[in-house]
Design a protein around this motif. Structure first.
Motif, PDB file in Angstrom:
ATOM      1  N   ALA A   1       0.841  -1.193   0.000  1.00 14.12           N
ATOM      2  CA  ALA A   1       0.000   0.000   0.000  1.00 14.12           C
ATOM      3  C   ALA A   1       0.880   1.249   0.000  1.00 14.12           C
ATOM      4  O   ALA A   1       2.063   1.210   0.359  1.00 14.12           O
ATOM      5  N   SER A   2       0.287   2.370  -0.409  1.00 13.77           N
ATOM      6  CA  SER A   2       1.034   3.631  -0.448  1.00 13.77           C
ATOM      7  C   SER A   2       1.317   4.177   0.944  1.00 13.77           C
ATOM      8  O   SER A   2       2.131   5.098   1.098  1.00 13.77           O
ATOM      9  N   MET A   3       0.658   3.647   1.957  1.00 12.68           N
ATOM     10  CA  MET A   3       0.955   3.978   3.351  1.00 12.68           C
ATOM     11  C   MET A   3       1.526   2.741   4.025  1.00 12.68           C
ATOM     12  O   MET A   3       1.122   1.609   3.730  1.00 12.68           O
ATOM     13  N   ALA A   4       2.463   2.950   4.936  1.00 12.72           N
ATOM     14  CA  ALA A   4       3.102   1.822   5.605  1.00 12.72           C
ATOM     15  C   ALA A   4       2.095   1.032   6.430  1.00 12.72           C
ATOM     16  O   ALA A   4       1.096   1.574   6.922  1.00 12.72           O
ATOM     17  N   ALA A   5       2.361  -0.252   6.559  1.00 10.48           N
ATOM     18  CA  ALA A   5       1.493  -1.092   7.382  1.00 10.48           C
ATOM     19  C   ALA A   5       1.449  -0.543   8.812  1.00 10.48           C
ATOM     20  O   ALA A   5       2.458  -0.135   9.376  1.00 10.48           O
ATOM     21  N   GLY A   6       0.235  -0.514   9.385  1.00 13.10           N
ATOM     22  CA  GLY A   6       0.062   0.005  10.739  1.00 13.10           C
ATOM     23  C   GLY A   6      -1.373   0.449  10.952  1.00 13.10           C
ATOM     24  O   GLY A   6      -2.246   0.240  10.100  1.00 13.10           O
TER      25      GLY A   6
ATOM     26  N   LEU B   1      -5.819   5.287  -0.896  1.00 12.68           N
ATOM     27  CA  LEU B   1      -4.681   4.376  -0.922  1.00 12.68           C
ATOM     28  C   LEU B   1      -4.457   3.872  -2.345  1.00 12.68           C
ATOM     29  O   LEU B   1      -5.415   3.624  -3.085  1.00 12.68           O
ATOM     30  N   THR B   2      -3.184   3.735  -2.716  1.00 13.12           N
ATOM     31  CA  THR B   2      -2.829   3.068  -3.971  1.00 13.12           C
ATOM     32  C   THR B   2      -1.908   1.901  -3.644  1.00 13.12           C
ATOM     33  O   THR B   2      -1.340   1.833  -2.548  1.00 13.12           O
ATOM     34  N   ALA B   3      -1.765   0.995  -4.607  1.00 15.21           N
ATOM     35  CA  ALA B   3      -0.965  -0.210  -4.383  1.00 15.21           C
ATOM     36  C   ALA B   3       0.115  -0.323  -5.448  1.00 15.21           C
ATOM     37  O   ALA B   3      -0.085   0.045  -6.606  1.00 15.21           O
ATOM     38  N   THR B   4       1.277  -0.850  -5.043  1.00 11.00           N
ATOM     39  CA  THR B   4       2.390  -1.105  -5.955  1.00 11.00           C
ATOM     40  C   THR B   4       2.790  -2.562  -5.833  1.00 11.00           C
ATOM     41  O   THR B   4       3.108  -3.036  -4.736  1.00 11.00           O
ATOM     42  N   ALA B   5       2.772  -3.274  -6.968  1.00 10.93           N
ATOM     43  CA  ALA B   5       3.123  -4.695  -6.967  1.00 10.93           C
ATOM     44  C   ALA B   5       4.614  -4.869  -7.213  1.00 10.93           C
ATOM     45  O   ALA B   5       5.268  -4.034  -7.852  1.00 10.93           O
TER      46      ALA B   5
ATOM     47  N   ARG C   1     -12.372  -5.289  -3.208  1.00  8.81           N
ATOM     48  CA  ARG C   1     -12.609  -4.013  -3.899  1.00  8.81           C
ATOM     49  C   ARG C   1     -11.615  -3.953  -5.059  1.00  8.81           C
ATOM     50  O   ARG C   1     -10.397  -4.030  -4.848  1.00  8.81           O
ATOM     51  N   SER C   2     -12.106  -3.777  -6.281  1.00  6.70           N
ATOM     52  CA  SER C   2     -11.247  -3.924  -7.456  1.00  6.70           C
ATOM     53  C   SER C   2     -10.536  -2.647  -7.875  1.00  6.70           C
ATOM     54  O   SER C   2      -9.587  -2.702  -8.672  1.00  6.70           O
ATOM     55  N   GLU C   3     -10.977  -1.471  -7.383  1.00  2.37           N
ATOM     56  CA  GLU C   3     -10.373  -0.224  -7.855  1.00  2.37           C
ATOM     57  C   GLU C   3      -8.909  -0.120  -7.411  1.00  2.37           C
ATOM     58  O   GLU C   3      -8.558  -0.457  -6.288  1.00  2.37           O
ATOM     59  N   ALA C   4      -8.062   0.374  -8.332  1.00  2.00           N
ATOM     60  CA  ALA C   4      -6.633   0.492  -8.012  1.00  2.00           C
ATOM     61  C   ALA C   4      -6.393   1.576  -6.972  1.00  2.00           C
ATOM     62  O   ALA C   4      -5.570   1.408  -6.065  1.00  2.00           O
ATOM     63  N   ALA C   5      -7.085   2.718  -7.113  1.00  5.50           N
ATOM     64  CA  ALA C   5      -7.006   3.781  -6.112  1.00  5.50           C
ATOM     65  C   ALA C   5      -8.206   3.634  -5.184  1.00  5.50           C
ATOM     66  O   ALA C   5      -9.351   3.865  -5.584  1.00  5.50           O
ATOM     67  N   LEU C   6      -7.955   3.224  -3.959  1.00  6.13           N
ATOM     68  CA  LEU C   6      -9.020   2.922  -2.993  1.00  6.13           C
ATOM     69  C   LEU C   6      -9.315   4.165  -2.156  1.00  6.13           C
ATOM     70  O   LEU C   6      -8.420   4.702  -1.495  1.00  6.13           O
TER      71      LEU C   6
END
Length: 211
Positions: free
Chosen positions: A33-38, A50-54, A70-75
């Motif tokens: 995720a674009s934010m650190a886990a926590g 939130l966005t995701a990077t694979a 949820r399928s959207e890339a930008a959540l």
């Protein structure tokens, strides 16, 4: 409220705490995720995106949000409840490029099998041995005459370059023959009884003397 002072008033203001909600982000497998886990705390109705990077070799598939996909890339989340989220990735499809060995030359890559991710581009060109010229490629059984071969890896490919002799001059049956090349003219000096076959520089037949 507006008061008209026609009497005495006692005033007291009353406040309530704005509700807060927790956003908990977990690390995804091969996806981040674009934010650190926590865990993060937000006031009610704040909006979080939130966005995701694979990782390399993977592609984002979906988010898990409170155990729902949820399928959207930008959540985008409106914080009206607690949320638990993490991104999910899937492996990119892979395809195999097999380059077969050839006589009298080779491809610019060593004859072998190579694995690529879907959508990768591979550029091949022929490297002929001395006195040989590129003729054509076979690509999955089909002939391709373009020397520069660009493949988009959307399936498995098997390729092989083919070469032909770079014939310039004469094939003679007897002895003693003189060949001179002047620009686009070839002069052949030979005895009248001597047979010969004449080719241009790419191997095309251009003349003969047969007695």
């Amino acid at each position: 409220r507006t008061l008209i002072m026609d009497q005495d008033y006692d005033l007291m203001a009353s406040f309530k705490r704005i509700p807060t909600y927790d956003l908990t982000i977990y690390e995804g497998e091969h996806c981040h995720a674009s934010m650190a886990a926590g865990s993060y705390t937000y006031q009610e109705n704040e909006v979080v995106t939130l966005t995701a990077t694979a990782d390399e070799g993977y592609i984002f598939a979906y988010w898990m949000v409170n155990n729902e996909e949820r399928s959207e890339a930008a959540l985008t989340l409106t914080m009206d409840q607690d949320y638990t989220v993490y991104p999910v990735a899937q492996a990119l499809p892979t395809y195999i490029l097999t380059i077969l060995p050839s006589e009298f030359g080779q491809a610019n890559m060593v004859a072998d099998s190579y694995t690529y991710n879907e959508g990768d581009e591979v550029t091949l060109y022929p490297v002929a041995d001395k006195d040989y010229l590129f003729d054509y490629w076979t690509v999955n059984g089909e002939n391709v005459t373009d020397s520069l071969l660009v493949l988009v890896m959307d399936k498995d490919y098997e390729v092989q370059p083919w070469f032909k002799p770079n014939k310039v001059g004469v094939e003679n049956i007897f002895d003693n023959i003189t060949v001179e090349v002047h620009a686009h003219t070839i002069l052949v000096e030979t005895a009248s009884e001597l047979d010969y076959l004449l080719y241009d520089q790419v191997g095309r037949f251009v003349g003969q003397q047969l007695n």
